[in-house]
Design a protein around this motif. Structure first.
Motif, PDB file in Angstrom:
ATOM      1  N   ARG A  16       7.644 -33.845  24.687  1.00 13.18           N
ATOM      2  CA  ARG A  16       9.073 -35.205  24.281  1.00 13.18           C
ATOM      3  C   ARG A  16       8.495 -35.552  26.126  1.00 13.18           C
TER       4      ARG A  16
ATOM      5  N   TYR B 219      10.094 -39.453  12.650  1.00 10.98           N
ATOM      6  CA  TYR B 219       9.347 -38.419  12.062  1.00 10.98           C
ATOM      7  C   TYR B 219      10.077 -37.181  12.442  1.00 10.98           C
ATOM      8  N   SER B 220      10.666 -37.121  13.568  1.00 12.25           N
ATOM      9  CA  SER B 220      12.156 -35.454  13.621  1.00 12.25           C
ATOM     10  C   SER B 220      12.587 -35.815  12.086  1.00 12.25           C
TER      11      SER B 220
ATOM     12  N   ALA C 264      12.239 -31.791  11.861  1.00 16.58           N
ATOM     13  CA  ALA C 264      11.295 -31.069  13.191  1.00 16.58           C
ATOM     14  C   ALA C 264      11.727 -32.126  14.539  1.00 16.58           C
ATOM     15  N   GLU C 265      11.923 -31.386  15.556  1.00 16.38           N
ATOM     16  CA  GLU C 265      11.758 -32.021  16.981  1.00 16.38           C
ATOM     17  C   GLU C 265      10.285 -31.720  17.439  1.00 16.38           C
ATOM     18  N   PRO C 266      10.306 -33.181  18.537  1.00 16.55           N
ATOM     19  CA  PRO C 266       8.811 -32.833  18.875  1.00 16.55           C
ATOM     20  C   PRO C 266       9.071 -31.968  19.726  1.00 16.55           C
TER      21      PRO C 266
ATOM     22  N   GLU D  17      11.319 -44.158  20.735  1.00 18.98           N
ATOM     23  CA  GLU D  17      12.610 -43.593  20.691  1.00 18.98           C
ATOM     24  C   GLU D  17      12.713 -43.676  18.956  1.00 18.98           C
TER      25      GLU D  17
ATOM     26  N   ALA E 102       5.657 -38.343  22.491  1.00 18.02           N
ATOM     27  CA  ALA E 102       5.882 -37.197  21.975  1.00 18.02           C
ATOM     28  C   ALA E 102       5.078 -36.559  21.146  1.00 18.02           C
TER      29      ALA E 102
ATOM     30  N   TRP F 224       3.845 -33.517  18.017  1.00 15.01           N
ATOM     31  CA  TRP F 224       4.706 -32.546  16.692  1.00 15.01           C
ATOM     32  C   TRP F 224       3.645 -31.423  16.666  1.00 15.01           C
TER      33      TRP F 224
ATOM     34  N   ILE G 204      10.718 -41.079  17.337  1.00 10.65           N
ATOM     35  CA  ILE G 204      11.295 -40.361  17.304  1.00 10.65           C
ATOM     36  C   ILE G 204      12.168 -40.043  16.159  1.00 10.65           C
ATOM     37  N   ARG G 205      13.064 -40.695  16.052  1.00 13.78           N
ATOM     38  CA  ARG G 205      13.672 -40.664  15.104  1.00 13.78           C
ATOM     39  C   ARG G 205      12.767 -40.723  13.905  1.00 13.78           C
TER      40      ARG G 205
END
Length: 163
Positions: free
Chosen positions: A31, A20-21, A26-28, A14, A36, A38, A17-18
């Protein structure tokens, strides 16, 4: 067009993800509970992270190709470079069906050249569907061998202490 691939193991999915987003704005694209990915266009990269029990850090680098012919061409290049090339056909790994070629560079970094043919519902297929004795799990490409007639270990599942 080919796409550069980076796969990192992370301790906290988590948090990864936060981070790298935000970094990629961009969101993955994919997921899952332990993974996850991208699929970025700028820069053109397939960037994946997972929390599957391996030590945090770079798991492997790679080149994702768009066609089987491109994978065959990479195979010829890798063979000409004199490195050990380990094919893994019809692999299920990282929630995808792919044909792969695994190598290790002179420093020991694992490289995966692959052509994805579809999505999968699991991170890995388990031993029955694996083409090698551990291409996605063995830290040293030179140690990989074609799958034995009677599988004895899971190919793509995380192995404690394997990497």
């Amino acid at each position: 067009m080919n796409r550069f691939h980076v796969h990192l193991n992370v301790a906290d999915l988590e948090a990864g993800i936060r981070f790298y987003s935000a970094l990629f704005a961009a969101e993955p694209a994919v997921r899952k509970p332990d993974y996850a990915k991208w699929m970025l266009e700028d820069p053109r990269v397939n960037f994946a992270i997972s929390n599957t029990g391996r030590a945090p850090g770079i798991d492997h680098l790679g080149i994702q190709v768009d066609a089987a012919a491109a994978l065959a061409e990479f195979g010829r290049r890798l063979d000409a470079a004199g490195t050990t090339v380990v094919p893994e056909e019809a692999a299920i790994c990282c929630y995808a069906h792919s044909d792969k070629l695994w190598i290790e560079d002179p420093q020991g970094t694992r490289w995966e050249t692959f052509h994805t043919t579809g999505d999968a519902t699991t991170y890995y297929a388990g031993e029955a569907a694996c083409a090698t004795d551990g291409a996605a799990c063995t830290p040293h490409v030179a140690a990989m061998t074609p799958k034995p007639a009677t599988p004895t270990a899971s190919c793509c599942a995380p192995k404690s202490g394997c990497c």
